[in-house]
Design a protein around this motif. Structure first.
Motif, PDB file in Angstrom:
ATOM      1  N   ALA A  88       0.760  -1.258  -0.121  1.00 56.64           N
ATOM      2  CA  ALA A  88      -0.102  -0.133  -0.116  1.00 56.64           C
ATOM      3  C   ALA A  88       0.831   1.314   0.036  1.00 56.64           C
ATOM      4  CB  ALA A  88      -0.762  -0.268   1.175  1.00 56.64           C
ATOM      5  N   PHE A  89       1.996   1.103   0.763  1.00 58.14           N
ATOM      6  CA  PHE A  89       2.778   2.402   0.899  1.00 58.14           C
ATOM      7  C   PHE A  89       3.493   2.561  -0.460  1.00 58.14           C
ATOM      8  CE2 PHE A  89       7.300   3.186   0.963  1.00 58.14           C
ATOM      9  CZ  PHE A  89       7.375   4.677   1.273  1.00 58.14           C
ATOM     10  N   TYR A  90       4.128   1.582  -1.171  1.00 56.01           N
ATOM     11  CA  TYR A  90       4.726   1.588  -2.377  1.00 56.01           C
ATOM     12  C   TYR A  90       3.487   2.284  -3.567  1.00 56.01           C
ATOM     13  CZ  TYR A  90       6.921   0.570  -6.840  1.00 56.01           C
ATOM     14  OH  TYR A  90       7.417   0.344  -8.018  1.00 56.01           O
ATOM     15  N   PHE A  91       2.321   1.786  -3.468  1.00 54.73           N
ATOM     16  CA  PHE A  91       1.717   2.273  -4.524  1.00 54.73           C
ATOM     17  C   PHE A  91       1.149   3.726  -4.343  1.00 54.73           C
ATOM     18  CE2 PHE A  91       0.848  -2.411  -5.487  1.00 54.73           C
ATOM     19  CZ  PHE A  91       1.004  -2.124  -7.209  1.00 54.73           C
ATOM     20  N   VAL A  92       1.075   4.071  -3.299  1.00 54.10           N
ATOM     21  CA  VAL A  92       0.406   5.423  -2.873  1.00 54.10           C
ATOM     22  C   VAL A  92       2.035   6.312  -2.956  1.00 54.10           C
ATOM     23  CG1 VAL A  92      -0.358   7.160  -1.173  1.00 54.10           C
ATOM     24  CG2 VAL A  92      -1.382   4.775  -1.365  1.00 54.10           C
ATOM     25  N   HIS A  93       2.922   6.085  -2.412  1.00 53.93           N
ATOM     26  CA  HIS A  93       4.032   7.101  -2.371  1.00 53.93           C
ATOM     27  C   HIS A  93       4.804   7.033  -3.517  1.00 53.93           C
ATOM     28  CE1 HIS A  93       6.471   9.382   0.650  1.00 53.93           C
ATOM     29  NE2 HIS A  93       7.562   8.940  -0.031  1.00 53.93           N
ATOM     30  N   MET A  94       4.976   5.721  -4.224  1.00 53.09           N
ATOM     31  CA  MET A  94       5.945   6.093  -5.550  1.00 53.09           C
ATOM     32  C   MET A  94       5.190   5.964  -6.697  1.00 53.09           C
ATOM     33  SD  MET A  94       8.697   6.021  -3.986  1.00 53.09           S
ATOM     34  CE  MET A  94       9.911   5.804  -5.400  1.00 53.09           C
ATOM     35  N   LYS A  95       3.771   5.836  -6.814  1.00 56.18           N
ATOM     36  CA  LYS A  95       3.122   5.851  -8.061  1.00 56.18           C
ATOM     37  C   LYS A  95       2.254   6.981  -8.082  1.00 56.18           C
ATOM     38  CE  LYS A  95       5.216   2.161  -9.863  1.00 56.18           C
ATOM     39  NZ  LYS A  95       5.837   2.436 -10.966  1.00 56.18           N
ATOM     40  N   ILE A  96       1.184   6.796  -6.982  1.00 57.44           N
ATOM     41  CA  ILE A  96      -0.206   7.529  -7.228  1.00 57.44           C
ATOM     42  C   ILE A  96       0.384   9.367  -6.761  1.00 57.44           C
ATOM     43  CG2 ILE A  96      -2.274   8.218  -6.130  1.00 57.44           C
ATOM     44  CD1 ILE A  96      -2.810   5.300  -5.527  1.00 57.44           C
ATOM     45  N   ILE A  97       1.131   9.496  -5.964  1.00 59.58           N
ATOM     46  CA  ILE A  97       1.606  10.805  -5.369  1.00 59.58           C
ATOM     47  C   ILE A  97       2.366  11.518  -6.684  1.00 59.58           C
ATOM     48  CG2 ILE A  97       2.739  12.221  -3.606  1.00 59.58           C
ATOM     49  CD1 ILE A  97       1.704  10.690  -1.847  1.00 59.58           C
ATOM     50  N   PRO A  98       3.324  10.755  -7.124  1.00 63.67           N
ATOM     51  CA  PRO A  98       4.307  11.383  -8.334  1.00 63.67           C
ATOM     52  C   PRO A  98       3.557  11.508  -9.347  1.00 63.67           C
ATOM     53  CG  PRO A  98       5.529   9.628  -7.229  1.00 63.67           C
ATOM     54  CD  PRO A  98       4.063   9.332  -6.624  1.00 63.67           C
ATOM     55  N   GLN A  99       2.319  10.712  -9.696  1.00 71.09           N
ATOM     56  CA  GLN A  99       1.284  10.933 -10.776  1.00 71.09           C
ATOM     57  C   GLN A  99       0.734  12.386 -10.527  1.00 71.09           C
ATOM     58  OE1 GLN A  99       1.648   9.597 -13.783  1.00 71.09           O
ATOM     59  NE2 GLN A  99      -0.084  11.138 -14.597  1.00 71.09           N
ATOM     60  N   TYR A 100       0.321  12.292  -9.358  1.00 69.22           N
ATOM     61  CA  TYR A 100      -0.650  13.785  -8.921  1.00 69.22           C
ATOM     62  C   TYR A 100       0.156  15.003  -9.255  1.00 69.22           C
ATOM     63  CZ  TYR A 100      -2.449  17.310  -6.182  1.00 69.22           C
ATOM     64  OH  TYR A 100      -2.881  18.627  -5.615  1.00 69.22           O
ATOM     65  N   LEU A 101       1.710  14.831  -8.913  1.00 69.45           N
ATOM     66  CA  LEU A 101       2.522  15.909  -8.771  1.00 69.45           C
ATOM     67  C   LEU A 101       2.784  16.396 -10.215  1.00 69.45           C
ATOM     68  CD1 LEU A 101       5.122  15.075  -6.167  1.00 69.45           C
ATOM     69  CD2 LEU A 101       3.084  16.545  -5.805  1.00 69.45           C
ATOM     70  N   LEU A 102       2.582  15.294 -11.233  1.00 73.87           N
ATOM     71  CA  LEU A 102       2.917  15.605 -12.829  1.00 73.87           C
ATOM     72  C   LEU A 102       1.644  16.196 -13.187  1.00 73.87           C
ATOM     73  CD1 LEU A 102       4.846  12.856 -14.066  1.00 73.87           C
ATOM     74  CD2 LEU A 102       5.633  14.947 -13.883  1.00 73.87           C
ATOM     75  N   ASP A 103       0.395  15.515 -13.038  1.00 75.29           N
ATOM     76  CA  ASP A 103      -0.945  16.208 -13.925  1.00 75.29           C
ATOM     77  C   ASP A 103      -1.940  17.030 -12.835  1.00 75.29           C
ATOM     78  OD1 ASP A 103      -2.188  14.297 -12.140  1.00 75.29           O
ATOM     79  OD2 ASP A 103      -1.967  12.813 -13.482  1.00 75.29           O
TER      80      ASP A 103
END
Length: 472
Positions: free
Chosen positions: A60-75
């Motif tokens: 859960a930490f990996y998907f939120v911290h390394m995938k979802i949040i970085p994608q939000y910072l982009l779009d």
């Protein structure tokens, strides 16, 4: 450490990965298999739960911290951030329930351990956000304070997480994290400031004094503890600590310090080479006096108008605009898209002046009526058009070039379609080129990543390029 903030997302990922790996390994190795098989089912259930519950939390930490949040910072799409975060939350919660209840850790439908972990993580993100707003928004010249604060925060919140999760892993791990790691860090800092630095500056006498003072201080601490407790165990533990410190911690830290110095030396050498290259470039630029060139072009332009040579005057004017662009804007990281468009217009107009009397050459240019907005790296559009005129024109065969440039809100789109006429090896244009297409392809990949789309197709008769760039 002073020049810029650390890449904390990667640091956090490595730090948490090591912590969870230690938890899982300690839970696997801390229980005897005979003890499990001879006991009841609850022992086996807890053994399995202590392995899979940390793995689910880590996932859960990996998907939120390394995938979802970085994608939000982009779009910057909040809806995606909320939906995907909730999806990870409920999926990981559902996966945790069978292990939690099967191990009889509790009967509450909302598992306290899971919500405690989520609360700690959200609190950490909130505190980090506050630090960024308070410190980074002011663009400090020295980022040391920010970096130190972030590292301390990461350590403390991880310790808080371990304290809350103490029921689900081997207690020795907490001892290592709270006592052993800070002790190793303290010894390494002591070694760097009072031994390595003095030795590096040639003050060997002081370095040796501080080197032997460290084990002496550790020995005194354990002797006092042993005398106070009237036990030999602290003395034995102190001797083991001193041996580990002298034979493992200090040599390894010195090795890391030397590697770090070598790394800084390489950076310094590369920086010097870059500075020398920039100085050489400035020197070459200084050889071409732009004021002289522009004054000469203005003189030629005025002469052409006096002699009613309108085409010549127009060509000189456009060439001057292009040279001004190359001298003043081409070296910048980004320029307005409209300036890149103007350079492209001047380039095509010059080519039309050269080719407009050729009946077998058909050139169509649609520059778009809407003014372009936004910023773009220079010289990303022109090379494709330049390539079309280089390979798409023949004075003996039917030739065509079709160029379409469209600027939309937040993006720019270029389509180039041209005939192909291969040059002979002895043709002067065979080796002539501007910025190569492969160079542009690499720049697009580095600067825009997945925010650009480049499609190149060709056959024996024609060449087609489609380029789309999403602007920041």
């Amino acid at each position: 450490m002073k020049q810029k903030p650390f890449s904390f997302r990667q640091i956090e990922w490595w730090f948490i990965t090591i912590i969870f790996l230690a938890i899982v390994l300690s839970n696997i190795l801390s229980v005897n298999i005979d003890y499990l098989t001879r006991g009841n089912d609850l022992r086996m259930n807890r053994y399995i739960a202590n392995i899979f519950l940390p793995l689910i939390l880590y996932g859960a930490f990996y998907f939120v911290h390394m995938k979802i949040i970085p994608q939000y910072l982009l779009d910057r799409k909040k809806s995606k951030l909320i939906i995907y975060s909730l999806l990870v939350f409920f999926v990981s919660l559902a996966l945790s329930m069978p292990f939690y209840f099967g191990a009889n850790y509790g009967d509450h439908p909302f598992m306290p351990f899971y919500f405690s972990a989520v609360a700690i993580y959200l609190s950490y993100l909130l505190l980090v956000y506050i630090f960024k707003r308070l410190i980074l928004d002011h663009s400090p010249k020295d980022y040391s304070f920010y970096n130190i604060i972030r590292l301390i925060t990461l350590y403390l919140f991880t310790m808080l997480f371990l304290l809350k999760m103490q029921k689900y892993y081997w207690d020795l791990l907490l001892v290592v994290y709270m006592i052993v790691l800070p002790a190793i860090l303290a010894v390494s800092i002591y070694n760097f400031l009072l031994v390595y630095q003095y030795e590096k500056s040639g003050r060997n006498g002081e370095a040796r004094a501080y080197y032997w003072l460290l084990p002496a201080l550790v020995a005194i601490i354990f002797i006092v503890i042993g005398i106070g407790g009237r036990s030999l165990e602290p003395l034995i533990a102190g001797a083991i600590c001193i041996l580990l410190m002298m034979l493992v911690v200090l040599p390894l830290s010195n090795l890391l310090f030397r590697k770090y110095d070598d790394f800084l030396g390489q950076i310094s050498t590369l920086s010097l080479q870059v500075d020398q290259g920039a100085a050489n470039l400035d020197f070459l630029r200084s050889q071409i006096n732009p004021h002289f060139l522009f004054n000469a072009l203005n003189t030629l332009y005025g002469t052409a108008l006096q002699e009613t040579a309108e085409r010549t005057g127009e060509g000189i004017q456009k060439l001057g605009d292009m040279m001004r662009f190359m001298l003043h804007e081409n070296h910048q990281d980004t320029i307005p898209v409209e300036r890149e468009r103007e350079y492209l217009l001047n380039y095509v107009d010059l080519q039309l002046l050269r080719l407009q009397d050729q009946e077998n050459i058909d050139i169509t240019f649609l520059p778009g009526e809407t003014p372009c907005s936004g910023m773009i790296a220079p010289m990303l559009l022109v090379p494709f058009v330049e390539n079309a005129f280089k390979h798409g024109i023949s004075f003996r065969k039917k030739s065509w070039i079709k160029i379409s440039l469209r600027c939309l809100e937040g993006s720019v789109h270029l389509d180039v379609n041209n005939s192909i006429h291969r040059k002979d090896a002895d043709d002067p244009e065979y080796k002539a080129s501007g910025i190569g297409l492969e160079n542009v392809r690499q720049r697009l990949k580095l600067l825009y990543g997945d925010r650009n789309e480049l499609v190149v197709r060709e056959n024996e008769m024609e060449f087609f390029v489609h380029l789309s760039i999403k602007l920041k």
